[in-house]
Structure formats: C-alpha cells, structure tokens
Design a protein around this motif. Structure first.
Motif, PDB file in Angstrom:
ATOM      1  N   LEU A  28       0.830  -1.215   0.000  1.00  0.00           N
ATOM      2  CA  LEU A  28       0.000   0.000   0.000  1.00  0.00           C
ATOM      3  C   LEU A  28       0.861   1.262   0.000  1.00  0.00           C
ATOM      4  O   LEU A  28       0.545   2.248  -0.671  1.00  0.00           O
ATOM      5  N   ILE A  29       1.941   1.232   0.752  1.00  0.00           N
ATOM      6  CA  ILE A  29       2.865   2.384   0.776  1.00  0.00           C
ATOM      7  C   ILE A  29       3.443   2.615  -0.618  1.00  0.00           C
ATOM      8  O   ILE A  29       3.546   3.753  -1.091  1.00  0.00           O
ATOM      9  N   GLY A  30       3.820   1.513  -1.287  1.00  0.00           N
ATOM     10  CA  GLY A  30       4.350   1.633  -2.644  1.00  0.00           C
ATOM     11  C   GLY A  30       3.327   2.196  -3.608  1.00  0.00           C
ATOM     12  O   GLY A  30       3.650   3.032  -4.466  1.00  0.00           O
ATOM     13  N   ILE A  31       2.072   1.762  -3.480  1.00  0.00           N
ATOM     14  CA  ILE A  31       0.997   2.253  -4.352  1.00  0.00           C
ATOM     15  C   ILE A  31       0.764   3.749  -4.149  1.00  0.00           C
ATOM     16  O   ILE A  31       0.727   4.535  -5.100  1.00  0.00           O
ATOM     17  N   VAL A  32       0.613   4.138  -2.882  1.00  0.00           N
ATOM     18  CA  VAL A  32       0.333   5.542  -2.560  1.00  0.00           C
ATOM     19  C   VAL A  32       1.499   6.434  -2.971  1.00  0.00           C
ATOM     20  O   VAL A  32       1.304   7.527  -3.528  1.00  0.00           O
ATOM     21  N   SER A  33       2.711   5.973  -2.733  1.00  0.00           N
ATOM     22  CA  SER A  33       3.902   6.775  -3.061  1.00  0.00           C
ATOM     23  C   SER A  33       4.027   6.998  -4.558  1.00  0.00           C
ATOM     24  O   SER A  33       4.345   8.104  -5.021  1.00  0.00           O
ATOM     25  N   GLN A  34       3.769   5.952  -5.361  1.00  0.00           N
ATOM     26  CA  GLN A  34       3.875   6.084  -6.806  1.00  0.00           C
ATOM     27  C   GLN A  34       2.768   6.969  -7.363  1.00  0.00           C
ATOM     28  O   GLN A  34       2.990   7.740  -8.305  1.00  0.00           O
ATOM     29  N   LYS A  35       1.586   6.878  -6.767  1.00  0.00           N
ATOM     30  CA  LYS A  35       0.487   7.749  -7.205  1.00  0.00           C
ATOM     31  C   LYS A  35       0.772   9.212  -6.878  1.00  0.00           C
ATOM     32  O   LYS A  35       0.399  10.113  -7.629  1.00  0.00           O
ATOM     33  N   ALA A  36       1.435   9.433  -5.750  1.00  0.00           N
ATOM     34  CA  ALA A  36       1.745  10.799  -5.325  1.00  0.00           C
ATOM     35  C   ALA A  36       2.892  11.392  -6.138  1.00  0.00           C
ATOM     36  O   ALA A  36       2.966  12.611  -6.333  1.00  0.00           O
ATOM     37  N   ASP A  37       3.802  10.545  -6.617  1.00  0.00           N
ATOM     38  CA  ASP A  37       4.983  11.030  -7.336  1.00  0.00           C
ATOM     39  C   ASP A  37       5.346  10.026  -8.434  1.00  0.00           C
ATOM     40  O   ASP A  37       5.823   8.927  -8.153  1.00  0.00           O
ATOM     41  N   ASP A  38       5.137  10.424  -9.695  1.00  0.00           N
ATOM     42  CA  ASP A  38       5.403   9.526 -10.825  1.00  0.00           C
ATOM     43  C   ASP A  38       6.857   9.085 -10.906  1.00  0.00           C
ATOM     44  O   ASP A  38       7.159   8.032 -11.486  1.00  0.00           O
TER      45      ASP A  38
END
Length: 322
Positions: free
Chosen positions: A111-121
C-alpha cells in the motif's frame, strides 16, 4: 590358518558387531564399515571353511547387517516425506501469528508503494532504477510492456530465478538475527517495490496484463517471501522473548524452526522458478490458463501453510484426548 585360530582372532570383533546391531541408534556409516569387514571375513571363511559353523555364523551376521542398513535407508526416505507432511506444517501452526505479522507488514508495504507512486510519478525510478524504468517504457512503445520476461534461454532463466528466490527469502529469514527488525525491513523493501511496480504499469495502462503475467510466478514467489519473513520473525522473537529458556537456548530453538520453514520452501522456489522461466515469457497467454496457474498456486499456499497446519494440529489434539 586353522579355523580355531581364525575364530579366536576375530571373535571379540564379531561380538562387538552383534552388540552394535542390537542398538536402536546404529550409525549408518559405522554399519557400512561393519558390513565391509564382515563380508571380508565371510569371503575368507567361504574359501577356507565352506562347510563350517563359522561360515554359517558369518553369513547370518552379514545378512543381519545388510538388513539393518536397508532398514535405515527406508527410514531416511520416510523421514524425508514426514518433513513436509508433518514437521513443516506443525512448525507453521506454531508460527501462525508470525506468519500473520509478516503478511500484514508486506501488505501495508505494498500500500505504501501504491500511494507513493500515485503521489509522485518519479518514485518508481528511486525504487526500481532508471535503467529498468527506461527499458520498460521502451518495451511499451514496441507493444510488449513485459518483454523482459521473454529474454534469455528458458533453462538459464529457471536456474537464475530459482537462485534469486532462494537468496531473497534466505536474507528475509537471516535478517531475523537483527531482532526481527531486519526481517521487517526486508518485507517493507520488497512490498514497496511490488506496490510501486504494479502502480507504475497501471499508470501506463497495463495493469491487467501485468497482473496476468507477473502473478503467474509471483503468487508463489511473493508468498515465499512472506513465509520466509515469518521464519525470520520466529528466529528474531526467540532472541527477544526467550520465555523460560536461556536466551541462547531459545535462539537455537528459534533458528532451527525458522531454518526448517525456509528449507520447506525449496519446492516452492523451484516451482516458481520453473513457471517464470518456462511460462511467464508467454505474455499473450490466455486468461483461463494463467488464471488456473495463479489461483491454483494461491490455493496451494493457503491450504498447505494455513489450512492444513490447523487441521493437523486439531487432529493431534483429538488423538491426545482419545
């Protein structure tokens, strides 16, 4: 040499052999050496005293040793089967809370990886590296986002992938030496990588294709990382919480249990490597086939590592009460 002299020279040795045969804990190597010595004496007696009681006695002794050796070999094969049939599942039942902890840490990390990638391409470049990202973008332009899985020979890929799976899972286990924090970090690192990777491909419009292809082997591969993480927690917690044992004694017990869990994963590593090396490269595989492999793999993991240990433990409790 006279028969009486031959017997007198070797009788103590033969008596020692008989005592060893009566022992329940005979050393297989010692038995093999014993068999060679007795057959040498038997060959001599056959030549010099073919009709004697000494020859009959040595022939009988050699037969007993031969039977003992093959009985031990049969027990070794039985022990091999029982390791996966009983020992690993019972250890997994004892470690069920650690398995849950490992799963939760891994899931939260995804989930951290998903949220982080969505927040910063650009987050994916930090995690997977510019080389891998640029290669994937180039593959997407050429119409096959997951072409990387089709490179190299199948057999070379199988061996390389299996070795890598073993390495990653062993590190997740060994990191438990750092009081479980190391294992937690390994699960965090791999979980973030997985979440970031799938989110990146989803942003490129390839989520369905990536899931269908990657999870062919990923179901077993990622499950093995979580289970190895549970093994790391077993070892790490044995240091942190020794209970009534000394810390060293508790650590030894925890390390052995954790190592058995990792050793029990060997068929999973091999199967995951085989699937990735021989099947994942076919990125256009129909959903019905890839879905069968994915859900079949998930069923095996859930049954063998969660359901079967509970059933086995319940059966043992009933037997004890009976």
């Amino acid at each position: 040499m006279r028969e009486s002299a031959f017997v007198k020279r070797n009788v103590k040795k033969w008596e020692e052999f008989e005592n060893l045969l009566r022992s329940d804990s005979s050393d297989p190597d010692k038995l093999s050496d014993l068999f060679i010595q007795v057959t040498d004496d038997l060959a001599f007696a056959r030549t010099q005293y073919p009709e004697s009681r000494t020859y009959i006695y040595l022939n009988d002794l050699a037969s007993k040793i031969h039977g003992k050796i093959y009985k031990n070999k049969a027990e070794d094969r039985k022990r091999f089967v029982e390791f996966w049939k009983y020992e690993v599942p019972m250890i997994m039942f004892e470690a069920r809370k650690k398995l849950l902890y490992a799963f939760v840490v891994f899931a939260v990390s995804i989930l951290i990886g998903i949220v982080s990638q969505k927040a910063d391409d650009s987050f994916v470049r930090t995690i997977l590296g510019d080389g891998y990202v640029n290669m994937t973008l180039e593959n997407i332009k050429e119409g096959d986002a997951l072409a990387v899985y089709g490179r190299g020979s199948q057999m070379d890929s199988f061996f390389a992938i299996t070795f890598n799976n073993v390495r990653v899972s062993f590190f997740a286990f060994a990191a438990g030496l750092l009081l479980s924090l190391g294992t937690g970090f390994m699960l965090l690192q791999n979980g973030v990588m997985v979440g970031c990777f799938f989110t990146f491909l989803a942003q490129q419009g390839f989520l369905n294709e990536s899931f269908k292809v990657v999870m062919l082997h990923g179901t077993l591969e990622l499950s093995a990382i979580v289970i190895a993480g549970a093994a790391g927690f077993v070892m790490g917690n044995s240091i942190l919480f020794p209970g009534t044992y000394s810390r060293m004694a508790s650590f030894k017990k925890g390390a052995i249990k954790g190592l058995k869990i990792v050793m029990g994963l060997m068929p999973v590593f091999i199967l995951a490597g085989f699937i990735e090396g021989f099947f994942t490269r076919y990125t256009s595989m129909p959903w019905i086939l890839s879905g069968t492999i994915i859900f079949g793999s998930a069923f095996f993991i859930i049954y063998y590592y969660v359901v079967y240990p509970i059933k086995l433990a319940n059966a043992n409790r009933k037997n004890i009460r009976a």
